[in-house]
Motif scaffolding. Structure first.
Motif, PDB file in Angstrom:
ATOM      1  N   ARG A 162       0.773  -1.118  -0.090  1.00 21.05           N
ATOM      2  CA  ARG A 162       0.089  -0.126   0.070  1.00 21.05           C
ATOM      3  C   ARG A 162       1.041   1.438  -0.001  1.00 21.05           C
ATOM      4  NH1 ARG A 162      -4.112   2.016  -0.903  1.00 21.05           N
ATOM      5  NH2 ARG A 162      -4.671   3.073   1.334  1.00 21.05           N
ATOM      6  N   SER A 163       2.211   1.307   0.712  1.00 23.37           N
ATOM      7  CA  SER A 163       2.788   2.352   0.773  1.00 23.37           C
ATOM      8  C   SER A 163       4.289   1.860   0.104  1.00 23.37           C
ATOM      9  CB  SER A 163       3.223   2.780   2.258  1.00 23.37           C
ATOM     10  OG  SER A 163       4.311   3.518   2.290  1.00 23.37           O
ATOM     11  N   TYR A 164       4.842   2.971  -0.504  1.00 20.48           N
ATOM     12  CA  TYR A 164       6.249   2.624  -1.132  1.00 20.48           C
ATOM     13  C   TYR A 164       7.253   2.231  -0.229  1.00 20.48           C
ATOM     14  CZ  TYR A 164      10.103   3.662  -4.827  1.00 20.48           C
ATOM     15  OH  TYR A 164      10.978   3.492  -5.668  1.00 20.48           O
ATOM     16  N   ALA A 165       7.211   2.915   0.831  1.00 21.82           N
ATOM     17  CA  ALA A 165       7.976   2.538   2.103  1.00 21.82           C
ATOM     18  C   ALA A 165       7.989   0.911   2.451  1.00 21.82           C
ATOM     19  CB  ALA A 165       7.794   3.377   3.539  1.00 21.82           C
ATOM     20  N   ASP A 166       7.029   0.357   2.119  1.00 21.75           N
ATOM     21  CA  ASP A 166       6.867  -0.985   2.634  1.00 21.75           C
ATOM     22  C   ASP A 166       7.448  -1.888   1.551  1.00 21.75           C
ATOM     23  OD1 ASP A 166       5.484  -0.170   5.061  1.00 21.75           O
ATOM     24  OD2 ASP A 166       3.752  -0.493   4.000  1.00 21.75           O
ATOM     25  N   ALA A 167       7.982  -1.401   0.409  1.00 17.20           N
ATOM     26  CA  ALA A 167       8.425  -2.178  -0.447  1.00 17.20           C
ATOM     27  C   ALA A 167       9.746  -2.894  -0.042  1.00 17.20           C
ATOM     28  CB  ALA A 167       8.493  -1.525  -1.943  1.00 17.20           C
ATOM     29  N   LYS A 168       9.695  -3.837   0.911  1.00 18.35           N
ATOM     30  CA  LYS A 168      11.243  -4.486   1.483  1.00 18.35           C
ATOM     31  C   LYS A 168      11.764  -5.081   0.372  1.00 18.35           C
ATOM     32  CE  LYS A 168       9.944  -2.948   5.652  1.00 18.35           C
ATOM     33  NZ  LYS A 168      10.641  -1.991   6.338  1.00 18.35           N
ATOM     34  N   GLY A 169      13.160  -5.122   0.316  1.00 18.34           N
ATOM     35  CA  GLY A 169      13.815  -5.976  -0.640  1.00 18.34           C
ATOM     36  C   GLY A 169      13.893  -5.579  -1.920  1.00 18.34           C
ATOM     37  N   VAL A 170      13.424  -4.239  -2.203  1.00 18.98           N
ATOM     38  CA  VAL A 170      13.380  -3.652  -3.572  1.00 18.98           C
ATOM     39  C   VAL A 170      14.588  -2.387  -3.434  1.00 18.98           C
ATOM     40  CG1 VAL A 170      12.240  -2.380  -5.399  1.00 18.98           C
ATOM     41  CG2 VAL A 170      11.113  -4.266  -4.121  1.00 18.98           C
ATOM     42  N   ALA A 171      15.328  -2.477  -4.605  1.00 21.91           N
ATOM     43  CA  ALA A 171      16.221  -1.351  -4.584  1.00 21.91           C
ATOM     44  C   ALA A 171      17.319  -1.769  -3.637  1.00 21.91           C
ATOM     45  CB  ALA A 171      15.876  -0.103  -4.640  1.00 21.91           C
ATOM     46  N   THR A 172      17.924  -2.868  -3.243  1.00 19.29           N
ATOM     47  CA  THR A 172      18.832  -3.200  -2.319  1.00 19.29           C
ATOM     48  C   THR A 172      20.127  -3.349  -2.727  1.00 19.29           C
ATOM     49  OG1 THR A 172      18.350  -5.573  -2.772  1.00 19.29           O
ATOM     50  CG2 THR A 172      17.126  -4.390  -1.045  1.00 19.29           C
ATOM     51  N   ASP A 173      20.328  -3.475  -4.119  1.00 20.89           N
ATOM     52  CA  ASP A 173      21.992  -3.409  -4.479  1.00 20.89           C
ATOM     53  C   ASP A 173      22.331  -2.121  -5.398  1.00 20.89           C
ATOM     54  OD1 ASP A 173      22.498  -6.113  -4.359  1.00 20.89           O
ATOM     55  OD2 ASP A 173      20.995  -6.791  -5.402  1.00 20.89           O
ATOM     56  N   LEU A 174      22.209  -0.979  -4.518  1.00 21.10           N
ATOM     57  CA  LEU A 174      23.074   0.167  -5.047  1.00 21.10           C
ATOM     58  C   LEU A 174      24.291  -0.014  -4.360  1.00 21.10           C
ATOM     59  CD1 LEU A 174      20.057   2.894  -4.193  1.00 21.10           C
ATOM     60  CD2 LEU A 174      20.663   1.735  -6.446  1.00 21.10           C
TER      61      LEU A 174
END
Length: 597
Positions: free
Chosen positions: A570-582
């Motif tokens: 529901r919230s972008y902040a809860d998209a755990k595990g996404v964009a973790t390889d910067l």
């Protein structure tokens, strides 16, 4: 069927139905453009005409000078198109590609097609372009198809198919950009205000710092023993730090983190909070969020590698602190997907390195590299690969480089070849054919000065440093640019699948980009789809399928799997595990000290 849209006056336009011959590998008619019919129509009727043609069994590909200028007014009328050919974006690629360097288009003097777009992407008028000379879209389409038909790779083989795919994907990206701006990112302004108040203190009066930011500044001043300090002035801050006995060369955060002093911790915290206030504070909220939507302005192809840029709103630098304000509408959800280890997978596919391809079959490619015995830990794999692609030779990335080179010789040979070409001042190209720019005049002057018989050691050191710097740029250009091509293909495929999921267009209904599941946000290798909750599972499946399909579209014979991490939230902040390889901060330090161009 293609339809060319040509402005024909203040209140009218001409529609040319044209036939475009297949490119093929040979033949004088390859890619030829033939006008079948032409008709002058009132500009006010364009939306209805486009809707009628889009409703046909086989909708045309619309050919126009600039999607960012012509498409938003159609979207405002509730009309969207499936495909287009953006002449200005395609011209830029063909003008500079090494594959079309001998074409009439590439060798012609500069024209209006080479000028920067004047029109605003969000405007009232359809044709507010102001080139210095009139543009002829039909003639330009002929030049572009001629250049495509003659596109030739270094080995002499035809490159028409690859380059044609790039131009189609670039044009599709322009449609995506306009549609995402129109639809907007769902944004909860009240939540954003709460986030800012929690981090900075209540919203202050104009001209004053928030209370928590002011308190943090007071800690810095006390630790430095000064009554007055403007930390937002790098020159003043550097002077005060040196006066306190700190041997620092700059006020960059990565350098300050290595300094032991009571002022450093609060100073770093101040800088972090200050960035939030400046980039996404209350002024940003007032400027860019309205009616529950953040509508940034995207610039497809705005970076020389083909990556997108932003011309307003800072969409490509959306910090994690405010992502909690990105919230789906009631009854809707966010499907957020991030490509896992995209650039290493791209390198494996481009180079044909079998060992790296095997590692790329794993869900986590870095773990796959550990499994093959190339390195002992995932962190070593990550440091080694990012160092190889970005030219890092110091720290952990430099230490891992020999092991990565031994394990994946073909992959490393590809980026090394690109780096050496850059050091010689040569052009390199992505997988589909976007080429790098030549180094500038200062670079060339330095090389000429170093080659002079009276050159000093300082002249030669400067020339070598600039050559290495440009080599680091071309080293990464081929990988980052090809990753951008994959992302374009992914979005193009995903967009068409979402349109099909949304069903046929209905006159009078909500505009398609907002009426059903639609792309709402894009950041290099990450996409966000705003979807009705009941369709979220199907959307997630489509996101994964199109990512794999994009890999097959670019690399038909590659064994690398292009995987994405998908989160339905529901919230972008809860998209755990996404964009973790910067890149990790320490790796950024390695590269920053190594890559001054």
């Amino acid at each position: 069927m293609h339809v060319v849209v040509v402005p024909a006056g203040e209140a009218s336009l001409t529609l040319h139905d044209i036939d475009v011959a297949p490119l093929g590998d040979t033949g004088v008619d390859a890619g030829a453009v033939q006008v079948r019919t032409s008709a002058v129509v009132p500009a006010a009727d364009l939306a209805a005409l486009v809707h009628e043609r889009e409703s046909a069994a086989e909708p045309p590909r619309w050919v126009w000078s600039d999607t960012a200028a012509l498409y938003p007014p159609l979207l405002a009328e509730g009309v969207s198109v499936a495909r287009c050919w953006d002449l200005r974006l395609c011209h830029t690629i063909l003008r500079t590609s090494a594959l079309t360097a001998d074409s009439t288009l590439a060798t012609a003097p500069p024209s209006g097609w080479d000028e920067a777009r004047v029109a605003s992407p969000v405007q009232d008028g359809l044709f507010d372009l102001a080139p210095s000379v009139p543009l002829d879209p039909v003639a330009e389409m002929r030049r572009q198809r001629e250049a495509l038909a003659g596109a030739t790779a270094l080995d002499g083989s035809s490159a028409s198919a690859r380059l044609g795919l790039l131009l189609a994907a670039e044009s599709a990206g322009a449609l995506v950009a306009a549609e995402m701006t129109f639809a907007g990112v769902p944004w909860d302004a009240a939540e954003h205000d709460r986030i800012l108040a929690d981090a900075l203190g209540p919203r202050p009066s104009a001209g004053f710092r928030p209370s928590l930011l002011e308190a943090k500044l007071a800690e810095v001043r006390e630790a430095l023993g000064v009554d007055d300090l403007n930390p937002d002035s790098p020159a003043e801050l550097l002077r005060q730090l040196r006066s306190a006995g700190l041997a620092v060369a700059s006020t960059r955060s990565w350098e300050l983190r290595g300094v032991e002093h009571p002022a450093i911790k609060p100073l770093l915290e101040y800088k972090k909070l200050s960035r939030l206030l400046t980039a996404n504070g209350w002024h940003w909220l007032d400027t860019w969020v309205a009616d529950g939507r953040f509508r940034p302005v995207y610039v497809p192809g705005g970076v020389v590698t083909g990556r997108w840029a932003s011309d307003g709103g800072g969409a490509l630098q959306l910090p994690h602190q405010v992502r909690g304000a990105v919230r789906a509408d009631p009854g809707w959800t966010l499907v957020v997907a991030d490509a896992a280890q995209l650039e290493p997978r791209i390198l494996a596919a481009m180079s044909g390195d079998e060992a790296m391809a095997r590692a790329g079959q794993a869900a986590d490619m870095y773990e796959g590299m550990v499994a093959t015995g190339a390195v002992e830990t995932r962190q070593q794999a990550k440091y080694g690969m990012l160092g190889a692609m970005y030219g890092g030779t110091q720290g952990e990335s430099g230490r891992m480089l020999p092991r990565i080179t031994k394990a994946y010789p073909q992959a490393l040979a590809l980026v090394e070849h690109a780096a050496r070409a850059g050091e010689r001042g040569q052009v390199v190209s992505t997988w589909l054919g976007r080429s790098s720019p030549l180094p500038g005049g200062a670079w060339r002057a330095a090389q000429e000065a170093a080659a002079d018989q009276e050159a000093t050691a300082a002249d030669q050191d400067r020339a070598r440093g600039l050559a290495r710097g440009w080599g680091r740029f071309t080293r990464n250009f081929v990988v980052q640019g090809t990753a951008a091509e994959w992302a374009l293909c992914w979005m193009a495929l995903l967009r068409l699948r979402l349109r099909a999921l949304d069903g046929p267009a209905v006159p009078g209904a909500a505009p398609r980009p907002a009426g059903g599941p639609h792309l709402a946000f894009f950041l290099h290798d990450e996409v966000m789809v705003h979807s009705p909750a009941g369709q979220a599972d199907e959307v997630a499946r489509i996101v994964e399928e199109t990512a794999a399909e994009a890999g097959r579209l670019l690399f038909t014979d590659a064994r690398v799997e292009f995987r994405v991490t998908v989160a339905t939230v529901r919230s972008y902040a809860d998209a755990k595990g996404v964009a973790t390889d910067l890149p990790l901060p320490a790796l950024e330090n390695d590269l920053e000290g190594d890559a001054e161009v």
